[in-house]
Design an enzyme around this catalytic site. Sequence first.
Site, PDB file in Angstrom:
ATOM      1  N   ARG A  57      -6.549  19.783-105.153  1.00 36.90           N
ATOM      2  CA  ARG A  57      -7.461  20.875-104.811  1.00 36.90           C
ATOM      3  C   ARG A  57      -8.737  20.648-105.620  1.00 36.90           C
ATOM      4  O   ARG A  57      -8.831  19.735-106.430  1.00 36.90           O
ATOM      5  CB  ARG A  57      -6.836  22.257-105.021  1.00 36.90           C
ATOM      6  CG  ARG A  57      -5.745  22.420-106.018  1.00 36.90           C
ATOM      7  CD  ARG A  57      -6.167  22.214-107.452  1.00 36.90           C
ATOM      8  NE  ARG A  57      -7.304  23.050-107.755  1.00 36.90           N
ATOM      9  CZ  ARG A  57      -8.169  22.838-108.706  1.00 36.90           C
ATOM     10  NH1 ARG A  57      -8.064  21.779-109.492  1.00 36.90           N
ATOM     11  NH2 ARG A  57      -9.178  23.644-108.922  1.00 36.90           N
ATOM     12  N   ARG A  94      -8.372  22.583 -95.044  1.00 38.58           N
ATOM     13  CA  ARG A  94      -8.911  23.711 -95.825  1.00 38.58           C
ATOM     14  C   ARG A  94     -10.334  23.947 -95.336  1.00 38.58           C
ATOM     15  O   ARG A  94     -11.121  22.998 -95.242  1.00 38.58           O
ATOM     16  CB  ARG A  94      -8.891  23.424 -97.330  1.00 38.58           C
ATOM     17  CG  ARG A  94      -7.463  23.393 -97.896  1.00 38.58           C
ATOM     18  CD  ARG A  94      -7.451  23.485 -99.401  1.00 38.58           C
ATOM     19  NE  ARG A  94      -7.748  24.830 -99.872  1.00 38.58           N
ATOM     20  CZ  ARG A  94      -7.977  25.120-101.160  1.00 38.58           C
ATOM     21  NH1 ARG A  94      -7.960  24.165-102.076  1.00 38.58           N
ATOM     22  NH2 ARG A  94      -8.235  26.356-101.532  1.00 38.58           N
ATOM     23  N   ASP A 250     -17.773  25.354-104.133  1.00 40.92           N
ATOM     24  CA  ASP A 250     -17.155  24.748-102.952  1.00 40.92           C
ATOM     25  C   ASP A 250     -18.148  24.523-101.823  1.00 40.92           C
ATOM     26  O   ASP A 250     -17.932  23.694-100.944  1.00 40.92           O
ATOM     27  CB  ASP A 250     -15.993  25.616-102.466  1.00 40.92           C
ATOM     28  CG  ASP A 250     -14.838  25.506-103.441  1.00 40.92           C
ATOM     29  OD1 ASP A 250     -14.851  26.241-104.452  1.00 40.92           O
ATOM     30  OD2 ASP A 250     -13.945  24.670-103.228  1.00 40.92           O
TER      31      ASP A 250
HETATM   32  O1  MRU Z   1      -8.724  26.670-104.328  1.00 38.26           O
HETATM   33  P1  MRU Z   1      -9.201  25.577-105.234  1.00 38.26           P
HETATM   34  O2  MRU Z   1      -8.353  25.407-106.445  1.00 38.26           O
HETATM   35  O3  MRU Z   1      -9.426  24.295-104.479  1.00 38.26           O
HETATM   36  O4  MRU Z   1     -10.622  26.090-105.725  1.00 38.26           O
HETATM   37  C1  MRU Z   1     -11.354  25.300-106.623  1.00 38.26           C
HETATM   38  C2  MRU Z   1     -12.662  25.884-106.969  1.00 38.26           C
HETATM   39  O5  MRU Z   1     -13.026  26.959-106.542  1.00 38.26           O
HETATM   40  C3  MRU Z   1     -13.560  25.043-107.810  1.00 38.26           C
HETATM   41  O6  MRU Z   1     -14.347  25.838-108.644  1.00 38.26           O
HETATM   42  C4  MRU Z   1     -14.492  24.212-106.894  1.00 38.26           C
HETATM   43  O7  MRU Z   1     -13.748  23.575-105.911  1.00 38.26           O
HETATM   44  C5  MRU Z   1     -15.270  23.234-107.657  1.00 38.26           C
HETATM   45  S1  MRU Z   1     -14.277  21.903-108.284  1.00 38.26           S
HETATM   46  C6  MRU Z   1     -15.304  20.844-109.095  1.00 38.26           C
END
Ligand code: MRU
Length: 376
Positions: A57, A94, A250
Site C-alpha cells: 500500500r 484501488r 495519494d
Molecule cells: O491506504 P494506504 O495505506 O495506501 O494509504 C497511504 C497513504 O495515505 C499515504 O499517505 C500516501 O499513499 C502517500 S505514501 C508515500
Amino acid sequence: MRVEDTQPPHAERPIRALPGSAAVEIIDQRWLPHELRLVQLQDVNSVTTAIGDMWVRGAPLIGATAAFGIALQARHDASDAALAAATAQLQQARPTAVNLAWALRRMARVWRPLPPAARAAATWAEAQAIAAEDLAVNAAIGRTGLPILQALAAQRAAVGSGPLQVLTHCNAGWLATVGWGTATAPIYMAHALGLKLHVWVDETRPRNQGASLTAWELGRAGVPHTVVADNAGGHLMQQRQVDLVIVGCDRVTARGDVCNKIGTYLKALAAHDNGVPFYVAMPTSTLDLSLDDGLAEIPIEERSAREVTHLTGRDAAGQLVEVQVTPDGAAAANPAFDVTPARLVTGLITERGLVAAQADALRRLQPGAAAEGPST
Ligand code: MRU
C-alpha cells in the site's frame, strides 16, 4: 556527514525484482509490525490481490507494484488483448492513488508500440526503472525537505530547547514507496545528520498504518517517536508541541488540493488554526493535472466496514487476534481518504523543489520522474 552521503535507513525493499524476471518479492505489510513476511508474486492476479487487499500500500508502491504486474503478464501473454485486460484489472484494484494510473500509462507507452515478442523484456526493464526512479525521487524529496526541518529546528532552538517536533499521519514512509519514503525522507536525513527531532505518529484508524508501520520504521531507524491517538493532534498543536506537520499524498489536483489518508484534513485544519506549517511530500507522479476540484472530483475509496468494527493485534501469548469493538450489528462506514483544500497547505515538498499548492506553480510541474530534471 553530508546529505549526499545519507543512505535509506533500511536494507529491505518493499518490492524487489527477482532474478530471472519471473516474480517480484514484496513485504506483506498485513503482518507488520509483528512479523516481516516476504511473499513472491508471479502473475497479474496475485499482484491485483496484493494491491487491493493492501499487502502493499502507499501511492508510490502501488504504482511500482502495478508496473511489475504488467511485466509479469507480458511473460505469460503479451498480446494487446491480454495486456489491456491486465491494465484494466490493475486499474480497478484501488481507486484513489493516482500513481496506479500513472504507472500503467507509462507501461502502456512502452508495450504498445512493440511487437509482442519484445514486450516481456521491455516491460520488465520499465518496471525496474520505475522502482529505481522512486528511490531517487524520494531521496530528492528528502533533500528538498531537509532545509525546512533545519530552519524550524533553528527557530525552536532560538526560543527554547528540546527536539524539533514533527507530526505525521498514516505511513508515507519507506514501506509506502520503494525506499526512503516521502514524508519520512527529510526526517531520516535530518536524523542521520544529527538534528534532534521527535515524531508524533498518528495511529491512523481504521487500519493503523501509523501505529503499526510508521512506528515500526522509525523505531528500527532509531528516530525518537511517540504514537498518539488520532484525536490528539489538535491538542498537541495548541500546546505548542508540534513545529510542523508532514504527510504524504495519494493525489494532488491542478489547483493543489491534497487527497491523503482519512483524517489528514482534520490535522490540516488544526495546523491552520494554530499557525503550524502543514507540508505535503509529493512525488510528481502523484500530481493529477486532469482534475481541479479535489473534493468534487477525486474518487474516494470506501473500504470494508470490518476495518472499523474490528481491530487486529497481538495478544499476550504473541498470537495475532481480531477483536470486535462495536456492538453486534452496528453500521459502520469507512471512507479511506479525505481532501485537504490547497489553502491549508503550506507547501508541497517535491523532488523538484518546494512548490506552492497553487495552480500556476503546479502547471509548470508535469507529472514525471526525477530523471526529467527540474521544471523551469
Ligand atoms: O491506504 P494506504 O495505506 O495506501 O494509504 C497511504 C497513504 O495515505 C499515504 O499517505 C500516501 O499513499 C502517500 S505514501 C508515500
